[in-house]
Design a protein around this motif. Structure first.
Motif, PDB file in Angstrom:
ATOM      1  N   ILE A  51       0.879  -1.172   0.000  1.00 12.47           N
ATOM      2  CA  ILE A  51       0.000   0.000   0.000  1.00 12.47           C
ATOM      3  C   ILE A  51       0.917   1.222   0.000  1.00 12.47           C
ATOM      4  O   ILE A  51       2.078   1.126   0.418  1.00 12.47           O
ATOM      5  N   GLN A  52       0.429   2.351  -0.486  1.00 13.15           N
ATOM      6  CA  GLN A  52       1.231   3.570  -0.457  1.00 13.15           C
ATOM      7  C   GLN A  52       1.237   4.167   0.951  1.00 13.15           C
ATOM      8  O   GLN A  52       0.213   4.122   1.652  1.00 13.15           O
ATOM      9  N   TYR A  53       2.385   4.717   1.350  1.00 16.57           N
ATOM     10  CA  TYR A  53       2.527   5.459   2.606  1.00 16.57           C
ATOM     11  C   TYR A  53       2.911   6.895   2.257  1.00 16.57           C
ATOM     12  O   TYR A  53       3.344   7.167   1.128  1.00 16.57           O
ATOM     13  N   VAL A  54       2.769   7.772   3.234  1.00 14.53           N
ATOM     14  CA  VAL A  54       3.161   9.170   3.016  1.00 14.53           C
ATOM     15  C   VAL A  54       4.288   9.496   3.990  1.00 14.53           C
ATOM     16  O   VAL A  54       4.115   9.389   5.212  1.00 14.53           O
ATOM     17  N   ILE A  55       5.443   9.862   3.456  1.00 15.66           N
ATOM     18  CA  ILE A  55       6.569  10.243   4.319  1.00 15.66           C
ATOM     19  C   ILE A  55       6.495  11.751   4.557  1.00 15.66           C
ATOM     20  O   ILE A  55       6.342  12.532   3.612  1.00 15.66           O
ATOM     21  N   VAL A  56       6.583  12.135   5.821  1.00 13.48           N
ATOM     22  CA  VAL A  56       6.487  13.558   6.191  1.00 13.48           C
ATOM     23  C   VAL A  56       7.576  13.878   7.221  1.00 13.48           C
ATOM     24  O   VAL A  56       8.123  12.969   7.851  1.00 13.48           O
ATOM     25  N   PRO A  57       7.886  15.164   7.413  1.00 12.04           N
ATOM     26  CA  PRO A  57       8.776  15.536   8.518  1.00 12.04           C
ATOM     27  C   PRO A  57       8.112  15.150   9.834  1.00 12.04           C
ATOM     28  O   PRO A  57       6.878  15.243   9.936  1.00 12.04           O
ATOM     29  N   VAL A  58       8.886  14.724  10.841  1.00 14.03           N
ATOM     30  CA  VAL A  58       8.284  14.246  12.101  1.00 14.03           C
ATOM     31  C   VAL A  58       7.265  15.211  12.694  1.00 14.03           C
ATOM     32  O   VAL A  58       6.273  14.783  13.249  1.00 14.03           O
ATOM     33  N   GLU A  59       7.527  16.500  12.564  1.00 12.34           N
ATOM     34  CA  GLU A  59       6.646  17.482  13.220  1.00 12.34           C
ATOM     35  C   GLU A  59       5.340  17.718  12.450  1.00 12.34           C
ATOM     36  O   GLU A  59       4.437  18.356  12.964  1.00 12.34           O
ATOM     37  N   SER A  60       5.237  17.173  11.237  1.00 13.31           N
ATOM     38  CA  SER A  60       4.031  17.383  10.423  1.00 13.31           C
ATOM     39  C   SER A  60       2.849  16.595  10.995  1.00 13.31           C
ATOM     40  O   SER A  60       3.016  15.503  11.521  1.00 13.31           O
ATOM     41  N   ASP A  61       1.642  17.190  10.890  1.00 12.54           N
ATOM     42  CA  ASP A  61       0.474  16.443  11.380  1.00 12.54           C
ATOM     43  C   ASP A  61      -0.421  15.970  10.231  1.00 12.54           C
ATOM     44  O   ASP A  61      -1.602  15.696  10.428  1.00 12.54           O
ATOM     45  N   ILE A  62       0.148  15.863   9.028  1.00 13.14           N
ATOM     46  CA  ILE A  62      -0.584  15.339   7.874  1.00 13.14           C
ATOM     47  C   ILE A  62      -1.145  13.953   8.208  1.00 13.14           C
ATOM     48  O   ILE A  62      -0.395  13.061   8.604  1.00 13.14           O
TER      49      ILE A  62
END
Ligand code: ARG
Length: 247
Positions: A112-123
């Motif tokens: 499945i696709q995942y979304v990589i974000v900066p740790v502080e992001s709340d996406i």
């Protein structure tokens, strides 16, 4: 008449190319994109390694074909099947669009696709992705998903890792990429990046399979039988343990 001979010559040249690539002459040329850990990457010895590489070598030994790996751009794989390569193994998701051009083996892995974000992001939802600048690997299912997101600016990279590097540089807001590579990339940047699970965004399950020339039922039967045997005798689980669970 000239045209006729030109056709004959072209046809026999094409046959020659086909014969050299897909006959049972021992070698099975396998395309991949060795920039997608843990499925395919360049190992310490400079050779392609990873779950997919181990799996296709195992298949090769069972169907009596020597495996030769061709590392190439992911987006070039499908078109190369039947010419430069015989088959492709590249954590490639079965899609209806790809099915127009190639046949797929039975699936060997659920993703499945995942979304990589900066740790502080709340996406954490689809609405959060709207209007963002999103990094993807060119021609992947992550790319196709991103292009459908309202107002998103999609930046396509030849290598998934380059998308991750631009996330670290702040050039993109997030990266959409398959679960296992996302987990590997995030682990390399512990405390800086994190991976958000795809189900939060409503992404569908995907299934990886080996892409093969359309209509080569002989090869398909052999590969599918080998895959079944590999699953049945515990080899599959061993490879998962070595390459995926311990990676
Ligand atoms: N599963 C995704 C797709 O099929 C991404 C695969 C990328 N694979 C790779 N070896 N770079 O589109």
């Amino acid at each position: 008449m000239k045209k006729f001979f030109a056709c004959i010559i072209t046809a026999s040249l094409m046959l020659g190319v086909l014969a050299s690539c897909s006959s049972d002459d021992g070698v099975l040329t396998v395309g991949t994109n060795a920039d997608f850990p843990p499925f395919e990457y360049i190992g310490d010895n400079g050779e392609p390694d990873g779950f997919d590489i181990a799996l296709i070598k195992e298949i090769g030994s069972r169907i009596g074909r020597e495996i030769v790996i061709e590392d190439m751009e992911f987006s070039a794989l499908i078109a190369a099947i039947g010419s430069r390569i015989d088959v492709a193994i590249a954590a490639m998701t079965v899609t209806e669009e790809r099915r127009q051009t190639v046949d797929f083996s039975e699936p060997y892995y659920e993703a499945i696709q995942y979304v990589i974000v900066p740790v502080e992001s709340d996406i954490s939802s689809m609405a959060d992705l709207e209007g963002l600048t999103i990094g993807v690997q060119l021609g992947t299912t992550g790319d196709f998903i991103a292009e459908d997101i309202e107002g998103a600016v999609v930046i396509q990279y030849v290598k998934g890792l380059d998308a991750v590097n631009d996330l670290l540089n702040g050039r993109v807001d997030c990266v959409i990429i398959d679960r296992n590579p996302a987990l590997v990339f995030v682990e390399r940047h512990d405390g800086i990046l994190r991976a958000v699970e795809g189900y939060l965004f409503g992404f569908d399950a995907e299934y990886y399979a080996i892409a093969m020339p359309k209509g080569d039922t002989d090869l398909a039967t052999q590969i599918n039988q080998a895959l079944r045997d590999i699953k049945a005798d515990g080899t599959y689980d061993r490879l998962v343990r070595i390459y995926i669970e311990e990676s």
